[in-house]
Design a protein around this motif. Structure first.
Motif, PDB file in Angstrom:
ATOM      1  N   SER A 276       4.885  -4.743   4.412  1.00  0.00           N
ATOM      2  CA  SER A 276       5.403  -6.018   3.909  1.00  0.00           C
ATOM      3  C   SER A 276       4.588  -6.415   2.691  1.00  0.00           C
ATOM      4  O   SER A 276       3.436  -5.990   2.518  1.00  0.00           O
ATOM      5  N   TRP A 277       5.184  -7.222   1.828  1.00  0.00           N
ATOM      6  CA  TRP A 277       4.454  -7.744   0.685  1.00  0.00           C
ATOM      7  C   TRP A 277       3.400  -8.733   1.168  1.00  0.00           C
ATOM      8  O   TRP A 277       3.610  -9.476   2.124  1.00  0.00           O
ATOM      9  N   ARG A 278       2.282  -8.756   0.493  1.00  0.00           N
ATOM     10  CA  ARG A 278       1.182  -9.623   0.894  1.00  0.00           C
ATOM     11  C   ARG A 278       1.549 -11.099   0.769  1.00  0.00           C
ATOM     12  O   ARG A 278       2.303 -11.497  -0.119  1.00  0.00           O
ATOM     13  N   ALA A 279       0.961 -11.901   1.659  1.00  0.00           N
ATOM     14  CA  ALA A 279       1.207 -13.342   1.626  1.00  0.00           C
ATOM     15  C   ALA A 279       0.306 -14.052   0.622  1.00  0.00           C
ATOM     16  O   ALA A 279       0.619 -15.146   0.175  1.00  0.00           O
ATOM     17  N   TYR A 280      -0.852 -13.467   0.258  1.00  0.00           N
ATOM     18  CA  TYR A 280      -1.813 -14.061  -0.676  1.00  0.00           C
ATOM     19  C   TYR A 280      -2.210 -15.465  -0.215  1.00  0.00           C
ATOM     20  O   TYR A 280      -1.797 -16.474  -0.759  1.00  0.00           O
ATOM     21  N   SER A 281      -3.068 -15.501   0.806  1.00  0.00           N
ATOM     22  CA  SER A 281      -3.489 -16.787   1.370  1.00  0.00           C
ATOM     23  C   SER A 281      -4.339 -17.636   0.433  1.00  0.00           C
ATOM     24  O   SER A 281      -4.338 -18.861   0.565  1.00  0.00           O
ATOM     25  N   PRO A 282      -5.125 -17.075  -0.511  1.00  0.00           N
ATOM     26  CA  PRO A 282      -5.906 -17.962  -1.395  1.00  0.00           C
ATOM     27  C   PRO A 282      -5.022 -18.947  -2.136  1.00  0.00           C
ATOM     28  O   PRO A 282      -3.963 -18.597  -2.642  1.00  0.00           O
ATOM     29  N   LYS A 283      -5.481 -20.202  -2.202  1.00  0.00           N
ATOM     30  CA  LYS A 283      -4.702 -21.234  -2.866  1.00  0.00           C
ATOM     31  C   LYS A 283      -5.069 -21.375  -4.336  1.00  0.00           C
ATOM     32  O   LYS A 283      -4.326 -21.969  -5.100  1.00  0.00           O
ATOM     33  N   ARG A 284      -6.229 -20.850  -4.703  1.00  0.00           N
ATOM     34  CA  ARG A 284      -6.569 -20.819  -6.125  1.00  0.00           C
ATOM     35  C   ARG A 284      -5.851 -19.672  -6.796  1.00  0.00           C
ATOM     36  O   ARG A 284      -5.546 -18.652  -6.170  1.00  0.00           O
ATOM     37  N   PRO A 285      -5.546 -19.791  -8.086  1.00  0.00           N
ATOM     38  CA  PRO A 285      -4.935 -18.666  -8.799  1.00  0.00           C
ATOM     39  C   PRO A 285      -5.811 -17.416  -8.681  1.00  0.00           C
ATOM     40  O   PRO A 285      -7.031 -17.473  -8.812  1.00  0.00           O
ATOM     41  N   LEU A 286      -5.172 -16.296  -8.417  1.00  0.00           N
ATOM     42  CA  LEU A 286      -5.881 -15.053  -8.147  1.00  0.00           C
ATOM     43  C   LEU A 286      -5.260 -13.924  -8.950  1.00  0.00           C
ATOM     44  O   LEU A 286      -4.031 -13.761  -8.968  1.00  0.00           O
ATOM     45  N   THR A 287      -6.102 -13.149  -9.626  1.00  0.00           N
ATOM     46  CA  THR A 287      -5.675 -11.927 -10.317  1.00  0.00           C
ATOM     47  C   THR A 287      -6.454 -10.756  -9.736  1.00  0.00           C
ATOM     48  O   THR A 287      -7.672 -10.832  -9.588  1.00  0.00           O
ATOM     49  N   GLU A 288      -5.749  -9.687  -9.384  1.00  0.00           N
ATOM     50  CA  GLU A 288      -6.383  -8.506  -8.815  1.00  0.00           C
ATOM     51  C   GLU A 288      -6.077  -7.283  -9.678  1.00  0.00           C
ATOM     52  O   GLU A 288      -4.944  -7.110 -10.145  1.00  0.00           O
ATOM     53  N   ILE A 289      -7.086  -6.450  -9.867  1.00  0.00           N
ATOM     54  CA  ILE A 289      -6.950  -5.229 -10.650  1.00  0.00           C
ATOM     55  C   ILE A 289      -7.411  -4.061  -9.793  1.00  0.00           C
ATOM     56  O   ILE A 289      -8.491  -4.113  -9.186  1.00  0.00           O
ATOM     57  N   ARG A 290      -6.617  -3.025  -9.744  1.00  0.00           N
ATOM     58  CA  ARG A 290      -6.981  -1.789  -9.043  1.00  0.00           C
ATOM     59  C   ARG A 290      -6.768  -0.628 -10.012  1.00  0.00           C
ATOM     60  O   ARG A 290      -5.651  -0.390 -10.470  1.00  0.00           O
ATOM     61  N   TYR A 291      -7.848   0.089 -10.313  1.00  0.00           N
ATOM     62  CA  TYR A 291      -7.773   1.167 -11.306  1.00  0.00           C
ATOM     63  C   TYR A 291      -8.339   2.447 -10.705  1.00  0.00           C
ATOM     64  O   TYR A 291      -9.338   2.419  -9.975  1.00  0.00           O
ATOM     65  N   ARG A 292      -7.718   3.592 -11.019  1.00  0.00           N
ATOM     66  CA  ARG A 292      -8.165   4.900 -10.550  1.00  0.00           C
ATOM     67  C   ARG A 292      -8.085   5.922 -11.691  1.00  0.00           C
ATOM     68  O   ARG A 292      -7.177   5.868 -12.515  1.00  0.00           O
ATOM     69  N   PHE A 293      -9.046   6.853 -11.683  1.00  0.00           N
ATOM     70  CA  PHE A 293      -8.919   8.027 -12.541  1.00  0.00           C
ATOM     71  C   PHE A 293      -9.644   9.187 -11.876  1.00  0.00           C
ATOM     72  O   PHE A 293     -10.481   9.010 -10.975  1.00  0.00           O
ATOM     73  N   ASP A 294      -9.315  10.417 -12.312  1.00  0.00           N
ATOM     74  CA  ASP A 294     -10.009  11.598 -11.807  1.00  0.00           C
ATOM     75  C   ASP A 294     -10.087  12.646 -12.902  1.00  0.00           C
ATOM     76  O   ASP A 294      -9.628  12.428 -14.038  1.00  0.00           O
TER      77      ASP A 294
END
Length: 710
Positions: free
Chosen positions: A183-201
Motif C-alpha cells: 500500500s502507499w505510505r500514509a506519511y504520519s508526519p504533519k510537518r512537510p517532509l521530503t525524502e530522497i533515496r539514491y543508489r549506485f554501483d
C-alpha cells in the motif's frame, strides 16, 4: 470513458508526452485547494533513538504554536483509511530504510521461501514460498490487483519501494495460494517532509526516488478537515554486466491528493510507470569450457539474443472514499475504483519482430467491517475487467477477461488464542470455485504455537488459457474445484534467554497443477535452447512437504554481536508419478537457507552501525528457465536443464556471500554492500540460480535514504 480521462490514461502510444499528466494534475489540485497558511505541528516520524550517553539537542525547527481554534468546533481527528486486512508485515520499518531494492527481495527470507535471483537490476526475479511456484504468488496494491494482466506475474519491479508501507505476506483474496499486500505510505508526519533515496554501483546503476508530503488544515462547510498532498518521482538505469541485460530506463511518477475529516476520507491518486529492460536468452561460453561464461568483461558480450527487449507502460488512476455509507452501521465503508492502461511490448531480436499488446482495465473494491459480540467481521467484494484494445500477437486472447471475488473474514480471541477464518467465492472467465482458510495462534507456556489450513483453486493467467507469442495454451478446460490447492502449516517458536528457535512444517497438494514447460522441437539436440513453452497440467496431484528451522542469538540486540539463520528441507512426495512430476520436482533444491552474523555499535557518538556478513546456499536442482518474451519462470527439460554443451548436469550446489554495513546518522540511513564476494576467486569462478544468468560478481553498491523536514 470521458475524453479528459482518456487523454490521461488510455494512450500509452503518446506516453512520452503525457506520462506524468495525471500525477501532475493531482499536485496542481492540491496546491490550488490548500490555503496559504500552514499550521506548525509536532513531527511523529520514527527516528533513530539517540545514544543514552548524549544529551538531546534542542529542537531548532519547532514552529510557533497553532492559532487558537473556535471552541465550538469539534477537535480534528482525521478518519484514516482501513488498515491492510491480510498478511503480516515482513520488515520492521518502511522499505526505504532497507538495503533491498525491490519488494520480492524483501520477502525472500520468509519461512520456506526461495528466490530465483537473476542478479541484474529490474529483472523479473521470482519468489517461491513453501515449495509453491512463483506464479502462485499474487501482488496487491491498496487492495486491488497489481499482477500483469497478460502473464499473471506479480509486477514487483513497477513499485517504488520508498513510497510504500511495509509489505505483508498472507492470504490471496483473489483465490490464489499466496498474496503479497502493499500500500502507499500514509506519511504520519504533519510537518512537510521530503525524502530522497539514491543508489549506485560499479555496474552503471543510478537510481533515485524523491518523495514529498505535506498536510494543510482546510475546513469545508464549517467542519474541520485536513488536506494531504503527496508527490513522488523514481528513475533508474543500469548498464548491466552482460550485453542485453541493461535496465535501459525506468520512470515512475506518483501523486496523491487526500482529504480527511472526522467522519469521512477521500483520495485521488495516480501512478505512471515506464519500464524498458533487456531480455537476452542467457550467457554462453566463449570456448569449450563452461566456466568462461564468468570471464568478465570479455564474457559480457557472449549471450543469446542480445537484441531482445521488453517494455511496459502502465498507468493506474485510483479513487478511494471511506465514510459511513451503510445506514445503521457505525463502522465506515470503504470503496475503491481504479482505471488502468497497460501496454506491453516485446522486441524479439531473433525473429526480428515486435509484439505489442495494449489493454484497458477497470477495478472495484468494497469493504465493510462490523462487530458482532466477540466477533470482528470484515466483508469484501472486488472485481476487475480487462479489455483488449489492440494486439498483433498470434493468440486466442479474445476481447474481454474479468473476475469477481467476494469474501468474509472473522477474527476473534479465545483466551490467549487468536483465531482467523476466511471464506470466499471466486468467478473468472474460465471457472468458479470457493475458498476457505483458517489460522490459529497462541502460547502454551513459553512456546508460541500456530497452525493454518487453506483450500482454494488455481488462478489462471491469460496467456496460459489463450496463448501468446511462443506460448502454447493449455490443452484442457479449467476445472474450478477440481483444480483444488490444499495447503497446511504448523509452527512452534520459543525464546530461551538470548536464543530464539522456530520450527515450521508445511505441505501442499495441487490437483491438475498448471505450469509453463519448455518445449524443444523433436529434431533439436538435447542441449539446444528454446524459448517456446507450453501450458500443461499434471495428470495426478502434486504433493510437496517441507520443514524450516529458524534460529537466532541476540537477534534484536541494539549493541554487540548477533547471529540469525534459517534452513529449509523440501521434498516432492510423488515425483515419479509422471514425466511432468519429475520435471516439476527438480525446479527447487531439496535444501536451502540463509545465515547472517553481525555486530551493532556506535561510532563517533552518532553513527549507529550494523555491520554484517550474509550468506545463502542451495543444493543441486534443475531450477527454472526464464522465458524472455514474458518474464515468466518456466519448467526446464529434465535431461539437460542447462542448455549448453559441456555444462554441469545440475544447478548447484552453490551459494553467495555478501558484506553489508547499514549506518544511521541522525535521520539518514547509509547503505554499503559488497555482494557476491566469493565469485571470481579461486574459491568459486561464479554462480547462478537461473540457467544461464550469472550473478554479477563482486558488486559494490552504495545507497542513502535521507528524510528532510521543511
Amino acid at each position: 470513458m470521458p475524453a479528459f480521462l482518456r487523454s490521461i490514461v488510455v494512450s500509452p502510444s503518446r506516453s512520452g508526452r503525457i506520462a506524468g499528466r495525471a500525477a501532475v494534475l493531482v499536485v496542481v489540485l492540491g496546491l490550488l485547494l490548500g490555503p496559504p497558511t500552514t499550521y506548525g505541528q509536532v513531527d511523529t516520524t520514527d527516528a533513530v533513538p539517540p545514544d543514552s550517553l548524549q544529551q538531546p539537542r534542542p529542537d531548532t525547527t519547532q514552529r510557533p504554536p497553532s492559532p487558537p481554534t473556535d471552541p465550538s468546533q469539534p477537535p480534528l481527528r482525521p478518519l484514516p483509511f482501513a488498515p491492510p486486512e491480510y498478511g503480516r508485515p515482513v520488515t520492521d520499518s518502511i522499505p526505504g530504510r532497507h538495503p533491498q531494492v525491490s519488494v520480492e527481495t524483501m520477502i525472500a527470507d520468509q519461512a520456506g521461501g526461495f528466490l530465483y535471483d537473476l542478479g541484474e537490476y529490474g529483472w523479473p526475479n521470482g519468489w517461491s514460498p513453501r515449495g509453491l511456484a512463483p506464479h502462485r504468488v499474487h501482488l496487491w496494491l491498496d487492495g486491488l490487483s497489481f499482477d500483469d494482466p497478460l502473464t499473471g506475474r506479480p509486477r514487483f519491479e513497477l513499485l517504488p519501494p520508498s513510497f510504500l508501507a511495509r509489505p505483508r505476506v498472507g492470504r490471496d483474496p483473489g483465490g490464489g495460494a499466496v498474496g503479497v499486500h502493499t500500500s502507499w505510505r500514509a506519511y504520519s508526519p504533519k510537518r512537510p517532509l521530503t525524502e530522497i533515496r539514491y543508489r549506485f554501483d560499479n555496474s552503471g546503476l543510478h537510481a533515485v526516488e524523491v518523495g514529498h508530503s505535506q498536510k494543510r488544515r482546510l475546513d469545508l462547510f464549517g467542519r474541520p478537515g485536513i488536506l494531504h498532498l503527496t508527490f513522488g518521482y523514481g528513475g533508474r538505469k543500469a548498464d548491466g554486466v552482460y550485453n542485453g541485460s541493461a535496465l535501459r530506463s525506468e520512470r515512475r511518477i506518483w501523486g496523491r491528493l487526500r482529504y480527511q475529516t472526522n467522519d469521512w476520507a477521500a483520495e485521488l491518486s495516480n501512478q505512471v510507470s515506464r519500464y524498458r529492460v533487456g531480455a537476452h536468452g542467457g550467457a554462453v561460453p566463449l570456448g569449450d569450457f563452461f566456466s568462461t561464461i564468468y570471464n568478465l568483461p570479455v564474457a559480457g558480450s557472449s549471450v543469446r539474443a542480445p537484441g531482445n527487449r521488453r517494455k511496459t507502460t502502465r498507468n493506474d488512476l485510483t479513487a478511494r472514499v471511506r465514510a459511513p455509507l451503510v445506514p445503521g452501521l457505525a463502522s465506515p465503508t470503504e470503496l475503491s475504483l481504479r482505471w488502468t492502461t497497460h501496454r506491453f511490448e516485446v522486441n524479439d531480436g531473433v525473429r526480428d519482430t515486435t509484439w505489442t499488446t495494449q489493454l484497458d482495465g477497470g477495478h472495484v473494491r468494497l469493504q465493510q467491517s462490523l462487530s458482532v459480540g466477540r466477533h470482528t467481521l470484515t466483508g469484501t467484494a472486488r472485481g476487475h475487467l480487462w479489455r483488449l484494445d489492440r494486439t498483433n500477437v498470434p493468440s486466442r486472447l479474445g476481447d474481454l477477461r474479468g473476475a469477481a471475488h467476494v469474501g468474509v473474514r472473522d477474527s476473534l480471541r479465545l483466551g490467549q488464542t487468536d483465531l482467523l477464518l476466511d471464506a470466499g467465492g471466486h468467478l473468472t472467465a474460465e471457472q468458479a470455485y470457493p475458498s476457505v482458510a483458517a489460522r490459529a495462534q497462541g502460547p502454551v507456556g513459553p512456546v508460541q504455537l500456530s497452525a493454518s489450513v487453506t483450500a482454494t483453486g488455481q488462478r489462471g493467467a491469460w496467456i496460459e488459457d489463450a496463448g501468446f507469442a511462443t506460448v502454447q495454451p493449455l490443452d484442457r478446460e479449467r476445472g474450478g474445484t477440481a483444480d483444488l490447492l490444499l495447503e497446511g502449516t504448523v509452527g512452534a517458536a520459543v525464546r530461551l534467554g538470548p536464543f530464539d528457535v522456530g520450527l515450521q512444517g508445511f505441505a501442499h497438494q495441487i490437483r491438475n497443477a498448471v505450469d509453463l514447460y519448455a518445449v524443444r522441437p523433436d529434431s533439436a539436440d538435447a542441449t539446444a535452447y528454446t524459448d517456446v513453452v507450453a501450458a500443461r497440467s499434471t495428470p495426478t496431484p502434486v504433493r510437496r512437504a517441507g520443514l524450516t528451522l529458524d534460529g537466532g542469538w541476540r537477534r534484536n540486540a541494539r549493541r554487540g554481536l548477533y547471529a540469525t539463520g534459517r534452513g529449509t528441507l523440501l521434498r516432492t512426495l510423488n515425483a515419479g508419478d509422471s514425466p511432468l512430476h519429475k520435471r516439476l520436482a527438480q525446479t527447487l533444491p531439496t535444501a536451502y537457507g540463509r545465515a547472517r552474523v553481525g555486530a551493532r555499535f556506535v561510532l563517533f557518538s552518532d553513527l549507529i552501525t550494523d555491520l554484517y556478513v550474509q550468506a545463502r546456499g542451495w543444493s543441486a536442482m534443475n531450477s527454472r528457465w526464464l522465458h524472455p518474451p514474458t518474464g515468466r519462470l518456466t519448467v526446464p527439460p529434465l535431461d539437460n536443464p542447462i542448455p549448453i554443451s559441456n555444462a554441469p548436469s545440475d544447478v548447484g550446489p552453490s551459494g553467495t556471500v555478501d558484506v553489508h554495513a547499514d549506518i544511521r546518522f541522525r535521520s539518514a540511513t547509509l547503505f554499503f554492500s559488497f555482494q557476491n564476494i566469493q565469485a571470481g576467486t579461486q574459491l568459486q569462478p561464479g554462480t547462478f540460480v537461473v540457467p544461464v544468468y550469472p550473478l554479477p560478481p563482486q558488486q559494490f553498491r552504495f545507497g542513502v535514504f535521507w528524510p528532510i523536514f521543511d
